[in-house]
Design a protein around this motif. Structure first.
Motif, short mmCIF file in Angstrom:
data_model
loop_
_atom_site.label_atom_id
_atom_site.label_comp_id
_atom_site.label_asym_id
_atom_site.label_seq_id
_atom_site.Cartn_x
_atom_site.Cartn_y
_atom_site.Cartn_z
N UNK A 196 0.83 -1.20 0.01
CA UNK A 196 0.06 0.05 0.14
C UNK A 196 0.94 1.20 -0.06
N UNK A 197 1.95 1.17 1.01
CA UNK A 197 2.90 2.12 0.78
C UNK A 197 3.58 2.59 -0.55
N UNK A 198 3.87 1.60 -1.25
CA UNK A 198 4.45 1.60 -2.71
C UNK A 198 3.52 1.91 -3.77
N UNK A 199 1.92 1.82 -3.47
CA UNK A 199 1.05 2.00 -4.26
C UNK A 199 1.06 3.71 -4.23
N UNK A 200 0.87 4.00 -2.99
CA UNK A 200 0.76 5.38 -2.65
C UNK A 200 1.87 6.44 -3.16
N UNK A 201 3.15 5.97 -3.04
CA UNK A 201 4.23 6.53 -3.23
C UNK A 201 4.33 6.67 -4.95
N UNK A 202 3.69 5.66 -5.58
CA UNK A 202 3.74 5.76 -7.01
C UNK A 202 2.92 6.92 -7.39
N UNK A 203 1.77 7.34 -6.68
CA UNK A 203 1.06 8.34 -6.77
C UNK A 203 1.66 9.56 -6.74
N UNK A 204 2.45 9.70 -5.62
CA UNK A 204 2.85 10.90 -5.11
C UNK A 204 4.09 11.24 -5.93
N UNK A 205 4.98 10.14 -6.44
CA UNK A 205 5.91 10.65 -7.38
C UNK A 205 5.68 10.67 -8.69
N UNK A 206 4.57 10.03 -9.24
CA UNK A 206 4.10 10.62 -10.51
C UNK A 206 3.69 11.89 -10.52
N UNK A 207 2.93 12.45 -9.52
CA UNK A 207 2.57 13.68 -9.42
C UNK A 207 3.86 14.99 -9.41
N UNK A 208 4.94 14.37 -9.03
CA UNK A 208 6.15 15.47 -8.71
C UNK A 208 7.10 15.39 -9.95
N UNK A 209 7.18 14.37 -10.61
CA UNK A 209 7.83 13.99 -11.92
C UNK A 209 7.60 14.71 -13.02
N UNK A 210 8.74 15.45 -13.44
CA UNK A 210 8.44 16.20 -14.57
C UNK A 210 8.32 15.80 -15.86
N UNK A 211 8.51 14.43 -15.96
CA UNK A 211 8.41 13.54 -17.07
C UNK A 211 7.09 13.12 -17.24
N UNK A 212 6.46 13.79 -18.52
CA UNK A 212 5.01 13.39 -18.72
C UNK A 212 4.69 11.99 -18.86
N UNK A 213 5.86 11.16 -19.15
CA UNK A 213 5.69 9.64 -19.30
C UNK A 213 5.42 8.90 -18.01
N UNK A 214 5.55 9.53 -16.79
CA UNK A 214 5.51 8.90 -15.72
C UNK A 214 4.02 9.09 -15.21
N UNK A 215 3.32 7.98 -15.22
CA UNK A 215 1.80 8.23 -15.08
C UNK A 215 1.38 7.41 -13.63
N UNK A 216 0.48 7.92 -13.06
CA UNK A 216 0.22 7.31 -11.82
C UNK A 216 -0.89 6.22 -12.07
N UNK A 217 -1.39 5.46 -11.22
CA UNK A 217 -2.30 4.39 -11.37
C UNK A 217 -3.65 5.32 -11.54
N UNK A 218 -4.69 4.50 -12.20
CA UNK A 218 -5.99 5.43 -12.36
C UNK A 218 -6.92 5.31 -11.18
#
Length: 312
Positions: A196-218
């Protein structure tokens, strides 16, 4: 630091040590379904080696995997013609020291696939633990003892490679959407504890990543993860959260992460069960946690995620 050590200890503690529930043996497959082949997460550039991995029978409860350096993604697909176009990446927990693949991996993936959801079990990279099982169990005992005594030298259990692996898994599924009959705009994650921590961090990192190719889960399933407040991205995905009120880690009645999601006007649903401890997976017998997967699927249905999409 104390909280981090407590998490590291409790995430690998069976239910009998976490509350009044018995530590029943986990039923269900200890390995991937027949015909399900693991895919190296980064292709030929995948780090580590499969030979580093160790399977351990954990406290007589289930088979877990340790020392994972070679991350993979294993598809567990619906029966032919039954896929509804939605995909869910399954991230098991284990304090970043092991993965509860049986309790929080294969069983979960099969339950999703049976409902037409294309499931993908993520084997993400972990921290190194002793190779000998007895030494590993002694290390776990030491961690639990330090947590109980309030020792102040707790390690940080965050694990950045796991977050990178989650984002890579999302990209892999979206990149092969046609092959797996998946709508690339309907790719979510469900994570348990450290997953769950990994899932949440994927959301937060995708939001902070400047690369538009980094997409969070839907969309995300956040199962007995930390409940502390976070800064919610403006486009955060819908969240389904669940935990037991007697969870020794997070069952203290503080649901700040859910409140933060709601305050950000993002869809969120919370299920707080009376009992079930930590690590109940698809449900601790004799508790309402056994309803969790049905409730997650009902929530997905409410989002329109179980409607059949035209297959590419």
């Amino acid at each position: 630091m104390k909280a981090a050590l407590l998490a590291a200890a409790c995430l690998v503690t069976p239910a009998s040590a976490q509350g009044s529930l018995p530590a029943a043996q986990v039923e269900g497959p200890a390995q991937a379904p027949e015909g399900a082949a693991a895919i190296p997460l980064y292709g030929n550039a995948t780090p580590g080696a499969p030979s580093d991995e160790i399977a351990t029978r954990f406290m007589g409860r289930e088979t877990v995997l340790r020392n994972i350096t070679y991350p993979t993604l294993t598809p567990v697909l619906p029966a032919p013609g039954k896929a509804n176009g939605t995909a869910v990446i399954v991230a098991p927990g284990g304090g970043f020291m092991m993965l509860a693949m049986q309790n929080e991996g294969w069983r979960v993936a099969r339950a999703l696939a049976d409902k037409g959801v294309s499931a993908f079990v993520l084997k993400y990279r972990l921290k190194t633990t002793p190779k000998v099982d007895a030494d590993f169990m002694a290390e776990m005992g030491r961690l639990m003892s330090e947590a109980a005594s309030g020792a102040g030298n707790a390690p940080d259990i965050s694990n950045p490679p796991a977050t990178d692996d989650a984002l890579a898994a999302l990209a892999l599924v979206r990149g092969h959407a046609a092959q797996w009959h998946v709508d690339p705009s309907r790719v979510g994650m469900i994570g348990f504890s450290a997953g769950a921590m990994t899932t949440l961090r994927s959301v937060l990192k995708a939001a902070s990543d400047a690369d538009p190719g980094t997409q969070a889960p839907d969309f995300i399933g956040y199962i007995y993860g930390p409940m502390g407040k976070v800064d919610v991205p403006a486009d955060a995905p819908p969240m389904f959260a669940a935990l037991a009120m007697d969870d020794p880690l997070f069952g203290n009645g503080d649901f700040s992460i859910v409140s933060a999601w709601h305050a950000a006007k993002r869809p969120v649903e919370l299920h707080a069960y009376q009992s079930g401890g930590h690590g109940f997976g698809l449900g601790a017998p004799g508790t309402t946690t056994t309803l969790m997967m049905d409730e997650f699927l009902a929530w997905m249905d409410m989002q329109g995620l179980l409607e059949v999409k035209a297959q590419p």
